[in-house]
Design a protein around this motif. Sequence first.
Motif, PDB file in Angstrom:
ATOM      1  N   TYR A 132      -4.473   0.833  -0.807  1.00  0.00           N
ATOM      2  CA  TYR A 132      -4.172  -0.809  -0.991  1.00  0.00           C
ATOM      3  C   TYR A 132      -3.862  -0.911  -2.634  1.00  0.00           C
ATOM      4  O   TYR A 132      -5.036  -0.662  -3.496  1.00  0.00           O
ATOM      5  CB  TYR A 132      -4.952  -1.793  -0.138  1.00  0.00           C
ATOM      6  CG  TYR A 132      -4.429  -1.541   1.268  1.00  0.00           C
ATOM      7  CD1 TYR A 132      -3.509  -2.407   1.844  1.00  0.00           C
ATOM      8  CD2 TYR A 132      -5.124  -0.737   1.872  1.00  0.00           C
ATOM      9  CE1 TYR A 132      -3.152  -2.157   3.271  1.00  0.00           C
ATOM     10  CE2 TYR A 132      -4.979  -0.544   3.406  1.00  0.00           C
ATOM     11  CZ  TYR A 132      -3.995  -1.234   4.054  1.00  0.00           C
ATOM     12  OH  TYR A 132      -3.606  -1.147   5.377  1.00  0.00           O
ATOM     13  N   ASP A 170       1.038   4.553   1.801  1.00  0.00           N
ATOM     14  CA  ASP A 170       0.573   5.446   2.831  1.00  0.00           C
ATOM     15  C   ASP A 170       0.700   6.787   2.481  1.00  0.00           C
ATOM     16  O   ASP A 170       1.724   7.593   2.072  1.00  0.00           O
ATOM     17  CB  ASP A 170       1.738   5.353   4.195  1.00  0.00           C
ATOM     18  CG  ASP A 170       1.229   6.084   5.306  1.00  0.00           C
ATOM     19  OD1 ASP A 170       0.328   6.931   5.217  1.00  0.00           O
ATOM     20  OD2 ASP A 170       1.274   5.237   6.322  1.00  0.00           O
ATOM     21  N   ARG A 208      -4.659   5.248   3.422  1.00  0.00           N
ATOM     22  CA  ARG A 208      -3.865   4.199   2.629  1.00  0.00           C
ATOM     23  C   ARG A 208      -4.557   3.756   1.365  1.00  0.00           C
ATOM     24  O   ARG A 208      -5.620   3.376   1.319  1.00  0.00           O
ATOM     25  CB  ARG A 208      -3.580   2.614   3.435  1.00  0.00           C
ATOM     26  CG  ARG A 208      -2.879   3.150   4.894  1.00  0.00           C
ATOM     27  CD  ARG A 208      -2.670   1.821   5.635  1.00  0.00           C
ATOM     28  NE  ARG A 208      -2.134   2.260   6.973  1.00  0.00           N
ATOM     29  CZ  ARG A 208      -2.231   1.481   7.934  1.00  0.00           C
ATOM     30  NH1 ARG A 208      -2.837   0.218   7.765  1.00  0.00           N
ATOM     31  NH2 ARG A 208      -1.548   1.908   8.876  1.00  0.00           N
ATOM     32  N   TYR A 240       0.684  -1.188  -0.036  1.00  0.00           N
ATOM     33  CA  TYR A 240      -0.015   0.034   0.090  1.00  0.00           C
ATOM     34  C   TYR A 240       0.894   1.329  -0.151  1.00  0.00           C
ATOM     35  O   TYR A 240       2.163   1.307   0.476  1.00  0.00           O
ATOM     36  CB  TYR A 240      -1.188   0.140   1.314  1.00  0.00           C
ATOM     37  CG  TYR A 240      -0.362   0.075   2.540  1.00  0.00           C
ATOM     38  CD1 TYR A 240      -0.184   1.341   3.129  1.00  0.00           C
ATOM     39  CD2 TYR A 240      -0.299  -1.090   3.283  1.00  0.00           C
ATOM     40  CE1 TYR A 240       0.545   1.312   4.644  1.00  0.00           C
ATOM     41  CE2 TYR A 240       0.124  -0.957   4.585  1.00  0.00           C
ATOM     42  CZ  TYR A 240       0.671   0.316   5.156  1.00  0.00           C
ATOM     43  OH  TYR A 240       1.020   0.553   6.429  1.00  0.00           O
TER      44      TYR A 240
END
Length: 278
Positions: free
Chosen positions: A200, A177, A198, A175
Amino acid sequence: MITHKKLPNGFEYIEVKNRAAEAKIAMQGAHLFHYARADEEPLLWLSEVSDFKLGKAIRGGVPLCWPWFGFNEDKSLPQHGFARISMWEFVCGKEIDEKTSSVTFRLSCNAETLKMWSYRFELKLHVVISDKLVMELKTTNIDDREFKITQALHTYFKVSHISHVNIEGLDKKPYLDALTYKNELQKGDITFNEEVDRVYQEVDGEIVLRDKNREIHIKNQGSSSVVVWNPWIEKTKRMSAMNEDAYEQMLCIESANAFDDVRVLESGDSHTLVAAVF
Ligand code: TA6
């Protein structure tokens, strides 16, 4: 029953009721702001202090982020695109059986959208309301050149308390951030004790939001990215249309095409982003 309704301030929406569930979808943004199964608590979170005002996105429900997710390089353009603050057209509503209804909305390019994004497009939202909620956002390129989109069904789920929930299904997924701009790898389930924002990637399976007394399943199609967001204490104070403690009762799990998951549509092509919630 499918009814065209208005709030006292004139804000228009479509109300859907059948034996299995009910939903409300605003004409602005085709923004679904209420969904509840019969005799159950709403699944979606809606801010107690959300504005229902033209030109401002509703805080909660399912804002449609389109044709870009997040900021645009041109800061004069709206965050998360213009679809959620544009007026849509109600195409049709169907009562399929006693427990299943569907509604379809359309946004077509027009002088306003062409000023913000120079491409010709047709965007349709098809929602099926039953004991399951299915949302299909279909983009068609009717221009004579390719275009690229990022997008999200930015779903706000209502939770009993943020400290009681965990999210399964994203273990070992990479992911971005969005708070540090670092690439990370998820280890185990997601729990919350600070701000989380986040994106993903490489998501393919079902996601499960486990709460104290219920679990919600989310299955996406046409998407390999999922955004997980909770603003926590400090960001909530800076957010519009949110009470200071609102972060305790909400959590976004967004079915997306974001970050590396950009979709390129050639002239005449379509792409459909689907989220099923059950
Ligand atoms: O999807 C997460 C996010 O992009 C956050 O960074 C966040 O601030 C947000 O969506 C809500 O954005 P909005 O424009 O609706 O205030």
